[in-house]
Design a protein around this motif. Sequence first.
Motif, PDB file in Angstrom:
ATOM      1  N   GLN A 194      51.312  44.627  43.350  1.00 49.58           N
ATOM      2  CA  GLN A 194      50.931  44.198  44.693  1.00 49.58           C
ATOM      3  C   GLN A 194      50.394  42.773  44.673  1.00 49.58           C
ATOM      4  OE1 GLN A 194      48.176  47.274  45.817  1.00 49.58           O
ATOM      5  NE2 GLN A 194      49.752  48.553  46.752  1.00 49.58           N
ATOM      6  N   ALA A 195      49.516  42.489  43.729  1.00 46.72           N
ATOM      7  CA  ALA A 195      48.960  41.144  43.626  1.00 46.72           C
ATOM      8  C   ALA A 195      50.050  40.119  43.342  1.00 46.72           C
ATOM      9  CB  ALA A 195      47.891  41.104  42.535  1.00 46.72           C
ATOM     10  N   GLU A 214      32.224  36.737  31.857  1.00 45.65           N
ATOM     11  CA  GLU A 214      31.867  36.538  33.259  1.00 45.65           C
ATOM     12  C   GLU A 214      32.926  37.109  34.190  1.00 45.65           C
ATOM     13  OE1 GLU A 214      30.488  32.920  36.291  1.00 45.65           O
ATOM     14  OE2 GLU A 214      31.011  32.514  34.199  1.00 45.65           O
ATOM     15  N   LEU A 215      32.475  37.667  35.290  1.00 45.80           N
ATOM     16  CA  LEU A 215      33.360  38.277  36.276  1.00 45.80           C
ATOM     17  C   LEU A 215      34.333  37.241  36.829  1.00 45.80           C
ATOM     18  CD1 LEU A 215      33.841  40.922  37.941  1.00 45.80           C
ATOM     19  CD2 LEU A 215      32.304  39.946  39.660  1.00 45.80           C
ATOM     20  N   ASN A 216      35.652  37.551  36.781  1.00 40.09           N
ATOM     21  CA  ASN A 216      36.698  36.665  37.283  1.00 40.09           C
ATOM     22  C   ASN A 216      36.916  36.960  38.750  1.00 40.09           C
ATOM     23  OD1 ASN A 216      38.989  35.225  37.914  1.00 40.09           O
ATOM     24  ND2 ASN A 216      40.066  35.738  36.020  1.00 40.09           N
ATOM     25  N   ARG A 217      36.286  36.188  39.629  1.00 38.64           N
ATOM     26  CA  ARG A 217      36.359  36.469  41.059  1.00 38.64           C
ATOM     27  C   ARG A 217      37.598  35.859  41.704  1.00 38.64           C
ATOM     28  NH1 ARG A 217      30.723  34.691  43.450  1.00 38.64           N
ATOM     29  NH2 ARG A 217      31.622  35.664  45.308  1.00 38.64           N
ATOM     30  N   THR A 218      38.295  35.002  40.984  1.00 35.51           N
ATOM     31  CA  THR A 218      39.498  34.385  41.549  1.00 35.51           C
ATOM     32  C   THR A 218      40.662  35.349  41.546  1.00 35.51           C
ATOM     33  OG1 THR A 218      38.784  32.220  40.760  1.00 35.51           O
ATOM     34  CG2 THR A 218      41.119  32.465  41.346  1.00 35.51           C
ATOM     35  N   ARG A 219      40.929  35.951  40.391  1.00 30.56           N
ATOM     36  CA  ARG A 219      42.068  36.848  40.294  1.00 30.56           C
ATOM     37  C   ARG A 219      41.766  38.224  40.873  1.00 30.56           C
ATOM     38  NH1 ARG A 219      45.681  38.646  35.027  1.00 30.56           N
ATOM     39  NH2 ARG A 219      46.754  40.329  36.071  1.00 30.56           N
ATOM     40  N   ASP A 220      40.611  38.755  40.546  1.00 34.19           N
ATOM     41  CA  ASP A 220      40.296  40.115  40.946  1.00 34.19           C
ATOM     42  C   ASP A 220      39.651  40.208  42.320  1.00 34.19           C
ATOM     43  OD1 ASP A 220      41.187  41.567  38.584  1.00 34.19           O
ATOM     44  OD2 ASP A 220      39.607  40.480  37.546  1.00 34.19           O
ATOM     45  N   TYR A 239      24.874  52.259  44.538  1.00 32.67           N
ATOM     46  CA  TYR A 239      24.632  51.653  43.236  1.00 32.67           C
ATOM     47  C   TYR A 239      26.000  51.306  42.646  1.00 32.67           C
ATOM     48  CZ  TYR A 239      20.062  53.756  43.995  1.00 32.67           C
ATOM     49  OH  TYR A 239      18.851  54.118  44.529  1.00 32.67           O
ATOM     50  N   LYS A 240      26.365  50.042  42.696  1.00 29.82           N
ATOM     51  CA  LYS A 240      27.705  49.601  42.280  1.00 29.82           C
ATOM     52  C   LYS A 240      27.713  49.331  40.773  1.00 29.82           C
ATOM     53  CE  LYS A 240      31.133  45.957  43.198  1.00 29.82           C
ATOM     54  NZ  LYS A 240      31.427  44.762  44.026  1.00 29.82           N
ATOM     55  N   THR A 241      28.508  50.133  40.041  1.00 27.17           N
ATOM     56  CA  THR A 241      28.559  50.003  38.582  1.00 27.17           C
ATOM     57  C   THR A 241      29.942  49.637  38.060  1.00 27.17           C
ATOM     58  OG1 THR A 241      29.061  52.362  38.316  1.00 27.17           O
ATOM     59  CG2 THR A 241      26.734  51.723  38.315  1.00 27.17           C
ATOM     60  N   CYS A 242      30.966  49.709  38.885  1.00 30.97           N
ATOM     61  CA  CYS A 242      32.344  49.471  38.433  1.00 30.97           C
ATOM     62  C   CYS A 242      32.882  48.196  39.069  1.00 30.97           C
ATOM     63  CB  CYS A 242      33.240  50.657  38.780  1.00 30.97           C
ATOM     64  SG  CYS A 242      32.684  52.211  38.035  1.00 30.97           S
ATOM     65  N   TRP A 243      33.694  47.455  38.292  1.00 34.81           N
ATOM     66  CA  TRP A 243      34.134  46.120  38.695  1.00 34.81           C
ATOM     67  C   TRP A 243      35.618  45.940  38.428  1.00 34.81           C
ATOM     68  CZ3 TRP A 243      30.407  43.314  41.098  1.00 34.81           C
ATOM     69  CH2 TRP A 243      29.091  43.777  40.945  1.00 34.81           C
ATOM     70  N   GLY A 244      36.226  45.069  39.237  1.00 32.31           N
ATOM     71  CA  GLY A 244      37.637  44.764  39.038  1.00 32.31           C
ATOM     72  C   GLY A 244      37.841  43.881  37.827  1.00 32.31           C
ATOM     73  N   LYS A 245      38.744  44.314  36.956  1.00 27.44           N
ATOM     74  CA  LYS A 245      39.124  43.509  35.799  1.00 27.44           C
ATOM     75  C   LYS A 245      40.613  43.691  35.554  1.00 27.44           C
ATOM     76  CE  LYS A 245      38.345  42.610  30.897  1.00 27.44           C
ATOM     77  NZ  LYS A 245      39.804  42.537  30.632  1.00 27.44           N
ATOM     78  N   ASP A 246      41.352  42.594  35.635  1.00 21.82           N
ATOM     79  CA  ASP A 246      42.803  42.662  35.452  1.00 21.82           C
ATOM     80  C   ASP A 246      43.410  43.706  36.383  1.00 21.82           C
ATOM     81  OD1 ASP A 246      42.563  40.736  33.478  1.00 21.82           O
ATOM     82  OD2 ASP A 246      42.346  42.214  31.883  1.00 21.82           O
TER      83      ASP A 246
END
Length: 638
Positions: A274-275, A53-59, A107-114
């Motif tokens: 940065q994060a 599942e997409l980690n929306r807290t960190r990314d 069309y959004k196909t790429c997602w933030g991960k780590d």
Amino acid sequence: IWPESESFREPPEAKPIPSWWKGKCVGGGDVRCNRKLIGARFYLKGFEEAYGELNRTRDREYRSPRDRLGHGTHTASTAVGSVVSDVSGFAGGVARGGAPSARLAVYKTCWGKDLEGVCTEADILAAFDDAVRDGVDVISASFGSSPPLAAFFESSADIGGFHAAERGVSVVFSGGNDGPDPGLVQNVAPWAVSVAASTMDRSFPTNIVIDGGLITLTGQSLVSQEITGTLALATTYFDGGVCKWENWLKKLATETIILCFSTLGPVQFIEEAQAAAIRANASALQGLISKQTTDSNTTISITIFKQFVHRSFLSNKAPVLAHLHLSLGRDCPSVDIGLWINLALSRHVRVLHIVIPYPKKGPVTLPSSLYTSEKLQRLTLIKCVFLDVPVHVRLPSLKTLSLKLITYADNTSLQRLLSGCPNLEGLSVVVEQCIGDPPVDVNIVMPSLQRLHMSHANIETRGTYVIDVPSLKCLEISDSARCNFRQIENMPELVRARVSFGADSTHKFPKALTSVRRLTLRQPLTKVVNPSGMIFNQLVHLVLYTFSLAIYFSGMDIWKPPSSVPECLLHSLEAFEWFEYKGRQVDREMAKYVLKNALRLKTATFSKRSTDMGEKCQMLKELESVATASPSAQILFD
């Protein structure tokens, strides 16, 4: 996409959305479409199947078509952004995309991960399918993978692009951000257009002032206001000094500028640091991320510059240095250059790039330790470097080597260097000898080599020239020198070749190129060489320049067709380009011969450097009157 951007506002003159449009605006109230932004979809199934599942807290990701990083918004506004007047900020003016009146679907196909972007094959293919089904006219896809590239039938982007092109949709890919070494373009599918980044004539200088002005470094940034604070090492706030989110020691860095070195730990992307700095509440981040970059061509004195470089090395205790790029001025002492290279080698540097324009004391000799590095993967040497190669060379990890305008100790220096690079895949050599310089032997016998670029501009006679590279796929040679001996052979895997030999060259057209699929030829009319016996049975794309046609001439004004039609015309040639077409009788005869015999020809493009449109139209009419062997052939005149 960031739909609230003025670049995607609905123009007052916009017409209703066509009834044939099948696109949707998905994502609830997070993204609202209009008569400019007429479609927005997102694709998560493939990502969550692979990574959970997409980690929306960190990314800090949006589970919708909304853009988190700004990459999609940037590329979309560049392509079709509406005209926006009175833009303010670092540079005022009018902003607009390439086609400001065009409509947009995202069309959004790429997602933030780590803290990095991840795209899955399944999501990319699903997006291509939906875009074609929705009715788009053009697909712009700004993503790719670094070389070595996968085969076309193994890449989802290439497969999706092929099916879109089959259905009449123009497909545009990004060329990537790597370089300047050759062979680093990320998208090369022949059914799509690959577009490289462009530059502009504006800069955004930003000064970093340390110790009350003792050291001032000038770079570029979009920081709009002054940031002041105490400079502190990352070891105070992060475990082991590694600027990563999970390494935070729960100490606040208020009014502090944290100094991060990625080589202290596995920080691969600046977004990670940065994060981490944001989590520690730091005022700013001063980082050397993934590479140490220094430049002595600044306003600071050479003494301060040397102190800065030495301090950088001493404060960096990491066992591995990813990248050292030295761009040095005339006053930089060679003893310091050697010291810095030795320090980088002791940290197992992976990429070493050295530029020394014109040092006051002549070419700089590099330390002998450079030639026995076990970990060095890419080496670039430009200009005033004196290549004095020892007898024993061992560079087992070196994959890419670029030598440009350097000085060789003797005519076997290059051969000794290459003999110690058993796994080299990419080689670029640019030679510029002065009159009276000793000859340089160019002997390249390398089973592993896949990409080769050779350039020699001087016409002085020099030594031998031997190329034996059985795994080579891409070749570019530009050579006008007279050689005592030249031999080019054994290239059964060659796919692309660009060949240019000067009027004084004694070289005959090499039979080693006969397996090539794309061939570009340049050779003067004064060279008369008959290509009999050479069969290009796999040639798909042929590019000729006016003076390259000499290989077919038996006289300056007479062209004699071959006794039998070449195999490539009968079975493989699909694209033919002729630059500097002059329309003379011999030119017309050869052009007609190609058009009448190329059974699979799709396009024949003729280019003439002239502003006389009447002359161009007459030439085009003459060519269009030819009955082509291929019913689908198109004749184009640029």
